[in-house]
Scaffold this motif. Structure first.
Motif, PDB file in Angstrom:
ATOM      1  N   HIS A   1     -17.903  -4.978 -12.279  1.00  0.00           N
ATOM      2  CA  HIS A   1     -16.893  -6.028 -12.219  1.00  0.00           C
ATOM      3  C   HIS A   1     -15.990  -5.882 -11.009  1.00  0.00           C
ATOM      4  O   HIS A   1     -15.747  -6.857 -10.293  1.00  0.00           O
ATOM      5  N   GLN A   2     -15.480  -4.679 -10.776  1.00  0.00           N
ATOM      6  CA  GLN A   2     -14.685  -4.398  -9.589  1.00  0.00           C
ATOM      7  C   GLN A   2     -14.703  -2.901  -9.313  1.00  0.00           C
ATOM      8  O   GLN A   2     -14.765  -2.105 -10.239  1.00  0.00           O
ATOM      9  N   ALA A   3     -14.624  -2.541  -8.042  1.00  0.00           N
ATOM     10  CA  ALA A   3     -14.494  -1.140  -7.653  1.00  0.00           C
ATOM     11  C   ALA A   3     -13.797  -1.134  -6.301  1.00  0.00           C
ATOM     12  O   ALA A   3     -14.436  -1.350  -5.262  1.00  0.00           O
ATOM     13  N   THR A   4     -12.474  -0.915  -6.300  1.00  0.00           N
ATOM     14  CA  THR A   4     -11.705  -1.036  -5.073  1.00  0.00           C
ATOM     15  C   THR A   4     -10.700   0.100  -4.923  1.00  0.00           C
ATOM     16  O   THR A   4     -10.273   0.716  -5.901  1.00  0.00           O
ATOM     17  N   VAL A   5     -10.320   0.340  -3.672  1.00  0.00           N
ATOM     18  CA  VAL A   5      -9.231   1.255  -3.347  1.00  0.00           C
ATOM     19  C   VAL A   5      -8.482   0.637  -2.175  1.00  0.00           C
ATOM     20  O   VAL A   5      -9.071  -0.082  -1.352  1.00  0.00           O
ATOM     21  N   GLY A   6      -7.161   0.875  -2.101  1.00  0.00           N
ATOM     22  CA  GLY A   6      -6.417   0.274  -1.006  1.00  0.00           C
ATOM     23  C   GLY A   6      -4.955   0.625  -1.008  1.00  0.00           C
ATOM     24  O   GLY A   6      -4.513   1.583  -1.667  1.00  0.00           O
ATOM     25  N   LEU A   7      -4.194  -0.170  -0.267  1.00  0.00           N
ATOM     26  CA  LEU A   7      -2.754   0.015  -0.114  1.00  0.00           C
ATOM     27  C   LEU A   7      -2.045  -1.296  -0.446  1.00  0.00           C
ATOM     28  O   LEU A   7      -2.523  -2.380  -0.082  1.00  0.00           O
ATOM     29  N   ALA A   8      -0.912  -1.175  -1.123  1.00  0.00           N
ATOM     30  CA  ALA A   8      -0.099  -2.343  -1.456  1.00  0.00           C
ATOM     31  C   ALA A   8       1.333  -2.088  -1.009  1.00  0.00           C
ATOM     32  O   ALA A   8       1.896  -1.023  -1.285  1.00  0.00           O
ATOM     33  N   ASP A   9       1.901  -3.067  -0.317  1.00  0.00           N
ATOM     34  CA  ASP A   9       3.265  -2.942   0.180  1.00  0.00           C
ATOM     35  C   ASP A   9       4.084  -4.139  -0.281  1.00  0.00           C
ATOM     36  O   ASP A   9       3.603  -5.285  -0.229  1.00  0.00           O
ATOM     37  N   ASP A  10       5.290  -3.907  -0.738  1.00  0.00           N
ATOM     38  CA  ASP A  10       6.134  -4.972  -1.265  1.00  0.00           C
ATOM     39  C   ASP A  10       6.390  -6.065  -0.232  1.00  0.00           C
ATOM     40  O   ASP A  10       6.490  -7.247  -0.575  1.00  0.00           O
ATOM     41  N   SER A  11       6.481  -5.691   1.027  1.00  0.00           N
ATOM     42  CA  SER A  11       6.830  -6.652   2.074  1.00  0.00           C
ATOM     43  C   SER A  11       5.635  -7.195   2.844  1.00  0.00           C
ATOM     44  O   SER A  11       5.677  -8.326   3.338  1.00  0.00           O
ATOM     45  N   TYR A  12       4.555  -6.402   2.946  1.00  0.00           N
ATOM     46  CA  TYR A  12       3.453  -6.776   3.829  1.00  0.00           C
ATOM     47  C   TYR A  12       2.175  -7.192   3.116  1.00  0.00           C
ATOM     48  O   TYR A  12       1.232  -7.658   3.769  1.00  0.00           O
TER      49      TYR A  12
END
Length: 374
Positions: A91-102
């Motif tokens: 269904h999904q397989a992800t990794v990453g970065l999340a930023d409140d502003s960007y």
């Protein structure tokens, strides 16, 4: 999908915390088809009202509003206890970065932007595949995942959000072989939501590419196990308005399947123009009812028209458990392709992407089921 957490936190530094959440849903039903592949059918089936899956979501705070994130989501068939597509995390397989502003950047196997921003404001979100396009020709029911992909989702600016994606084909010496790309945008203001999106996927080497393109019924060219050496592009636009207990939406899509070799009858681009509308009403906190209509017109080497109607009711026993019932009808006219694309055959009625097309012009399905979310 609501997420009821089994969550734990581990201090990683003075300013940082890590968390992992277990979540999922289980959906099972009993369905009756008056005709599927030439025979009537009564069977248990999986994932009609909601996807059956379980997943893990994790987040580590890195400071300054930046987080490392991951999602591992496994689809399975509760009827047989089997994995979907023989993948652990289909269904999904992800990794990453999340930023409140960007915004958020993720990599791995994931949905394309139209699934994230356009599909949620169409009839498919009310009652699943019975309310979507016959054969899911335009991916309105999330039948395509993009492998080896990178996706950016912007923050929401005054109700506006957008997403961009690129899927790598991974073919040596051919940087665009088997690749996919897409974009979508949405805008929300009070009860009104507007969204549009585009997806292009190319399977030009060994019938493989970044996107999975096989289907299971005769609406689309080359269904079943026959691989597509070619491309598919999909444009979608939708609008939804919520006023009190009533939710109404309309949508339009154009999907085009282009062969890169001659399959016989399927020897040029096949186009699908789709229009749909749906209504949902919240009678009380526990009971909802939905109506839908989807019109599909195909043209190219073959030409067919599909008129699909659906009715759905759902009753919540709790915040996590609900019962539902759906009745849908499809009537087809014109012609479509044989399984391998070599011949033109009569088009059969097809309710969404639930099962094989009817051997007659019409198909009726009735479903009773239960959904539990955790």
């Amino acid at each position: 999908m609501s997420i009821v957490a089994l969550t734990f936190s581990v201090p990683a530094a003075v300013h940082a915390q890590s968390s992992v959440t277990l979540y999922g849903s289980i959906d099972e039903s009993v369905a009756y088809y008056n005709n599927t592949g030439g025979h009537s059918l009564v069977a248990m089936q999986n994932g009609d009202n909601a996807a059956t899956n379980w997943g893990l979501k994790g987040k580590e705070e890195l400071g300054g509003g930046l987080n490392a994130i991951f999602t591992l989501e496994s689809s399975f068939d509760i009827t047989r206890g089997s994995l979907s597509g023989n993948r652990i995390f289909a269904h999904q397989a992800t990794v990453g970065l999340a930023d409140d502003s960007y915004g958020t950047l993720t990599m791995g196997r994931q949905f394309d932007p139209t699934v994230d921003l356009v599909q949620p404001i169409t009839g498919d979100s009310f009652a699943g595949p019975a309310f979507t396009t016959p054969g899911d020709a335009d991916n309105n029911d999330n039948s395509v995942w993009i492998n080896s992909s990178i996706k950016y989702a912007s923050p929401t600016y005054a109700g506006f959000q957008y997403e961009l994606m690129y899927g790598f084909g991974g073919i040596a010496g051919n940087t665009t072989g088997g690749h996919s790309y897409g974009a979508a945008a949405s805008y929300n203001n009070g009860g009104l939501t507007l969204a549009t999106g585009y997806l292009f996927s190319k399977n030009d080497v060994n019938g493989n590419g970044a996107a999975d393109l096989t289907q299971t019924n005769s609406v689309v060219p080359l269904f079943g196990a026959t691989p597509l050496f070619g491309s598919r592009q999909i444009f979608q636009v939708a609008a939804q308005y919520v006023v009190g207990s009533l939710t109404a939406n309309i949508r339009y899509s154009n999907a085009q399947y282009k062969p890169y070799m001659n399959y016989g009858a399927f020897n040029r681009t096949q186009k699908f123009n789709v229009g749909g509308a749906a209504l949902q009403y919240q009678f009380n906190p526990a009971l909802t009812g939905s109506l839908s209509y989807v019109y599909t017109r195909s043209s190219g080497a073959s030409s067919a028209t599909y008129n699909n109607f659906g009715v759905n009711g759902a009753y919540s026993l709790s915040k996590r458990t609900s019962l539902y019932a759906s009745v849908a009808y499809s009537h087809a006219s014109g012609t479509t392709f044989s399984e391998d694309g070599s011949a033109i055959v009569a088009a059969g009625g097809t309710v969404g992407d639930l099962a094989a097309s009817s051997s007659t012009r019409s198909q009726v399905v009735a479903i009773l089921g239960i959904t539990h979310k955790f």
